[in-house]
Every structure is written in C-alpha cells, then in structure tokens.
Write an enzyme that holds these catalytic residues in place. Structure first.
Site, PDB file in Angstrom:
ATOM      1  N   ARG A 177       0.230   2.667  15.549  1.00 49.62           N
ATOM      2  CA  ARG A 177      -0.749   1.938  14.895  1.00 49.62           C
ATOM      3  C   ARG A 177       0.011   1.869  13.245  1.00 49.62           C
ATOM      4  O   ARG A 177      -0.017   1.174  12.648  1.00 49.62           O
ATOM      5  CB  ARG A 177      -1.903   2.390  14.394  1.00 49.62           C
ATOM      6  CG  ARG A 177      -2.937   2.283  15.570  1.00 49.62           C
ATOM      7  CD  ARG A 177      -4.066   2.782  15.742  1.00 49.62           C
ATOM      8  NE  ARG A 177      -5.039   1.570  14.166  1.00 49.62           N
ATOM      9  CZ  ARG A 177      -6.478   1.738  14.080  1.00 49.62           C
ATOM     10  NH1 ARG A 177      -6.645   2.577  14.601  1.00 49.62           N
ATOM     11  NH2 ARG A 177      -6.464   1.041  13.273  1.00 49.62           N
ATOM     12  N   CYS A 239      -6.888   6.742   6.903  1.00 46.17           N
ATOM     13  CA  CYS A 239      -6.759   6.398   8.184  1.00 46.17           C
ATOM     14  C   CYS A 239      -6.786   5.209   8.825  1.00 46.17           C
ATOM     15  O   CYS A 239      -7.429   4.684   8.090  1.00 46.17           O
ATOM     16  CB  CYS A 239      -7.519   7.945   9.405  1.00 46.17           C
ATOM     17  SG  CYS A 239      -9.254   7.172   8.742  1.00 46.17           S
TER      18      CYS A 239
END
Length: 280
Positions: A177, A239
């Site tokens: 990611r 995050c």
C-alpha cells in the site's frame, strides 16, 4: 502494571483487587468492524464493549478521513458513559494485533486518562488459561472523569506535509500500500512524499505481543539515523485512517520516542486531489 502495558496475569490480579481497573473491549478489524457479536460470545470479565466506529471516531466528510477524531466534548461524554471516574486506570484490549485497543489507548492518554494496553490482547488472556464471560455485559453507573484533551502531539494535514523536512514521518501501512501497488480502501494509491515505510505489524512478535523496548528502540533509531532526522523531534506516524498508526504510536512510546499522530492519515490525504503523492 507498567505505565503502558499490562500482562494477562497482572490484569487478573488487578481485577481481584480492591481498586479494579475499567476494562474496555475494542473488538474491531478491517473485515469485521462491528465486534459486538464476538464480544458477546466471550470477553474478559467486567469488560465493556467499545465500538471503534461509533465511540472512537466521528462521521464526517471523505475529506476528513475514514476515522476522524470525535469532538472533545462528545468523547468526554462517551468516556463518562463507560463509568470512568477521575483516578481510574483503564485497560484496553482487542483480538486483532491491538490496533483497536491502541486507538482507544491513544485517545484516552491524549485526554489525560491513565490507560494501558493488554499486551497480546484476548489471545494472550486465553493462552494464560484465564476465564471469559459471555453476554451483553453490564451497563455501568455514569462516571465523572475530567478529560484534558491535547496531552499528546498531533499532526494536521499541513503538518504531515511539512514533517519530512523537519523530522521523520512514518507510513506504517503494509509495504504494497505504501508503494501504491494496491489500494483497497482509499481513492488514490501511494504515500505522502518524504515518508518512510515502517509497517507497524513488524513491531509485534511471533507471540502476538509487542516486541521489547530495546528491540523497538534499535529499529526506530535506525530509521532516524538513516533519514538523518533530528532525534529530538517527534516522529510523525500515519496509516490508512489513524487506527494502526495509534499502534505505531504505542510502540514508539514504549521505545522511548515521542510520536505525533496524523489521525486523518492516508484516507484524508488521498481525498484531497491537490495533495501530491509518491509511489516509489
């Protein structure tokens, strides 16, 4: 208990003592955000169920991110609803890498509440042979805790953009990611320019507990040195939506560093098309 973590055995002794901690079950995971059914199947005795999506996050616009922090007055009302009084110790746990528990820990600490994380979560409690109870749990008498929000460093979106130029900014998501190879949740793939990847899952040992302070410190110190960052500056963490970044904040605190949480995280940043991204 330590200042940050508690073992199952320590918690069991505290629950048998005269001044019992308030225990919160923050059962949440990406594929099962509503943990109520799992809680009712079995939880630590006296634990109260906490909904991360409802109790530990606001519901705003996509440009606010997926889990923006709730208004301080709303959170204070929630905390008192858990029966927390001034001087109480709170222990939080979950059953998925302590991500949800760390979100509750960070928010309570930021509000001046003495909160600890059950190291290893529910799996560690079960492994210790300790009992569970089932059912919907008890509704506690309303508490009177005084909250003092703003105890911990935070980053706004603009702060996060500037952080790599003045210190270290860590993207604690999975490497794929971070690199922008996949993005299952948010509208754009990649990371904030200048951020380094340090998956917070790597801070968890094979036993499901947080790695030791010395090991964590060596890891984070190596990142600071590699980037040439000022070690006296807070380390920024983000995050996807501010949940697993709270776990990184816990690991950094255990290691002796000062973390600054960017709660909006990539879910906020990626919803602003004017914000640049990197995919290297």
């Amino acid at each position: 208990m330590t200042a940050l973590l508690v073992t199952p055995e320590e918690l069991a002794r505290e629950l048998d003592g005269d001044r019992r901690p308030v225990v919160l079950d923050v059962r949440w995971r990406l594929d099962a955000p509503d943990g109520r059914a799992a809680y009712e199947d079995g939880h630590i005795p006296s634990a109260l169920y906490v909904s991360l999506d409802d109790d530990l996050a606001a519901h705003g616009l996509p440009t606010d991110g997926r889990h923006p922090l709730p208004d301080a007055d709303v959170f204070a009302d929630t905390v008192r609803g858990w029966g927390i009084d001034d001087g109480d110790t709170v222990v939080v746990y979950d059953d998925w890498m302590s991500y949800g528990a760390a979100r509750a820990w960070w928010m309570l600490r930021d509000a001046g509440i003495d909160a600890r994380v059950l190291d290893g979560g529910l799996a560690a409690w079960r492994a210790a042979g300790l009992s569970l109870e089932s059912g919907p749990g008890q509704v506690p008498a309303r508490g009177t805790a005084t909250l003092r929000p703003g105890q911990l460093p935070q980053l706004s979106m603009d702060d996060a953009a500037a952080q790599p130029g003045r210190g270290l900014l860590l993207d604690v998501r999975a490497p794929e990611r971070y690199r922008g190879e996949v993005e299952p949740m948010d509208p754009r793939a990649g990371h904030i320019p200048g951020a380094l990847n340090a998956p917070t899952a790597d801070s968890i040992g094979p036993d499901g507990r947080l790695r030791g302070a010395a090991e964590l410190r060596e890891t984070f110190a190596g990142l600071v040195e590699a980037r040439g960052a000022d070690p006296s500056q807070p380390i920024g963490v983000y995050c996807g939506s501010g949940v697993s970044a709270s776990h990184a904040a816990l690991a950094l605190t255990v290691a002796g560093f000062t973390p600054a949480l960017y709660a909006g995280s990539w879910s906020q940043w990626s919803n602003h098309p004017d914000r640049p991204l990197a995919t290297s």
